[in-house]
Design an enzyme around this catalytic site. Structure first.
Site: not given
Ligand SMILES: NC(=O)c1ccc[n+]([C@@H]2O[C@H](COP(=O)([O-])OP(=O)(O)OC[C@H]3O[C@@H](n4cnc5c(N)ncnc54)[C@H](O)[C@@H]3O)[C@@H](O)[C@H]2O)c1
Length: 248
Positions: A59, A137, A150, A154
């Site tokens: 975590d 982000s 968020y 970010k």
């Molecule tokens: N997908 C997008 O469009 C997008 C855009 C901008 C930023 N992001 C960022 O990219 C990153 C990945 O996002 P994603 O879209 O792959 O989401 P996702 O939900 O597919 O993956 C996120 C992962 O983080 C894990 N997680 C959450 N809280 C946690 C904690 N306390 N400790 C450890 N792990 C934890 C979850 O279990 C999950 O496996 C995030 O930081 C998200 O904010 C994503």
């Protein structure tokens, strides 16, 4: 050509979405990948699929977890070359609706998680030099009313990256720190968020889903570049990857 051959790479939140794509691509380019997450089932399944990779329960909001995960990395691999601070989540609330509890949770997981990762990984990474990649982000630079907490979390990640890069340079560590600001990419987090936003309006959902939507592999390609020595002159940068959405 293997672009990160033998590098030891730790990816937080690596069980799903962008992190999982990073893990697959970097491993295909020769990295020894450590996937960490709170989703143990998915993390272990992914590690079983990627030869030479390892899953660790972690975590990112918990400092004691960071200390034990990095001790395990040092014991097993002796070094850490690349840290991808990727773990995250999003909930919908405007500033007026936002509860203090949820606001704090966003900051604990994303801002504090990234801070703790950098703080505790730098002493290990400075022995060999390396690359820290923080996932922010476009929400850090855009006004998005619906995801207030968020945007705060970010924004802080994007700012911290510059201070970390300069600190490492001042200290003579060969550690770079860069920040990626993704726009919408097709992951479980985005699909859940868009579904919540669009509600039962399937036409709106399809439209939202199509706008500027990239694939996780698009972000993974940028992570691979920043992890590799090809990007050795890129330090303290904020790299937007959104197919031009932010500049419109
Ligand atoms: N997908 C997008 O469009 C997008 C855009 C901008 C930023 N992001 C960022 O990219 C990153 C990945 O996002 P994603 O879209 O792959 O989401 P996702 O939900 O597919 O993956 C996120 C992962 O983080 C894990 N997680 C959450 N809280 C946690 C904690 N306390 N400790 C450890 N792990 C934890 C979850 O279990 C999950 O496996 C995030 O930081 C998200 O904010 C994503």
């Amino acid at each position: 050509m293997k672009r990160v051959n033998n590098k030891v790479v730790l990816i937080t939140g690596g069980a799903s979405g962008l992190g999982a794509a990073d893990a697959r691509l970097l491993a295909a380019h020769g990295a020894r990948v450590i996937i960490t997450d709170i989703n143990h089932q998915q993390g272990e399944a992914l590690a079983a699929e990627i030869p030479g990779s390892l899953y660790l329960a972690h975590d990112v909001a918990d400092e004691a977890h960071w200390i034990s995960v990095l001790a395990e990395v040092k014991k097993r691999f002796g070094q850490l070359d690349v840290l991808v601070n990727n773990a995250g989540f999003v909930n919908f609330s405007t500033v007026e609706e936002q509860s203090l509890e949820q606001f704090r949770l966003h900051l604990q997981v994303m801002t504090e998680g990234t801070f703790l990762g950098c703080k505790h990984a730098i002493p290990l990474m400075r022995e060999t030099g390396g690359s820290i990649i923080n996932i922010s982000s476009v929400a850090a630079v855009k006004g998005i009313a619906e995801v207030f907490a968020y945007t705060a979390a970010k924004g802080a990640i994007a700012s911290m990256g510059r201070s970390i890069a300069i600190h490492c340079q001042n200290q003579g560590y060969r550690i770079r720190c860069n920040t990626i600001l993704p726009g919408a990419h097709d992951t479980p987090m985005t699909v859940k968020a868009l579904t919540e936003l669009a509600g039962a309006d399937t036409e709106a959902l399809t439209q939202l889903h199509d706008v500027g939507q990239g694939k996780p592999e698009d972000v993974a390609n940028l992570v691979l570049f920043l992890a590799s020595d090809e990007s050795r002159q890129i330090n303290g940068a904020q790299l937007v990857i959104d197919n031009g959405e932010t500049i419109k």
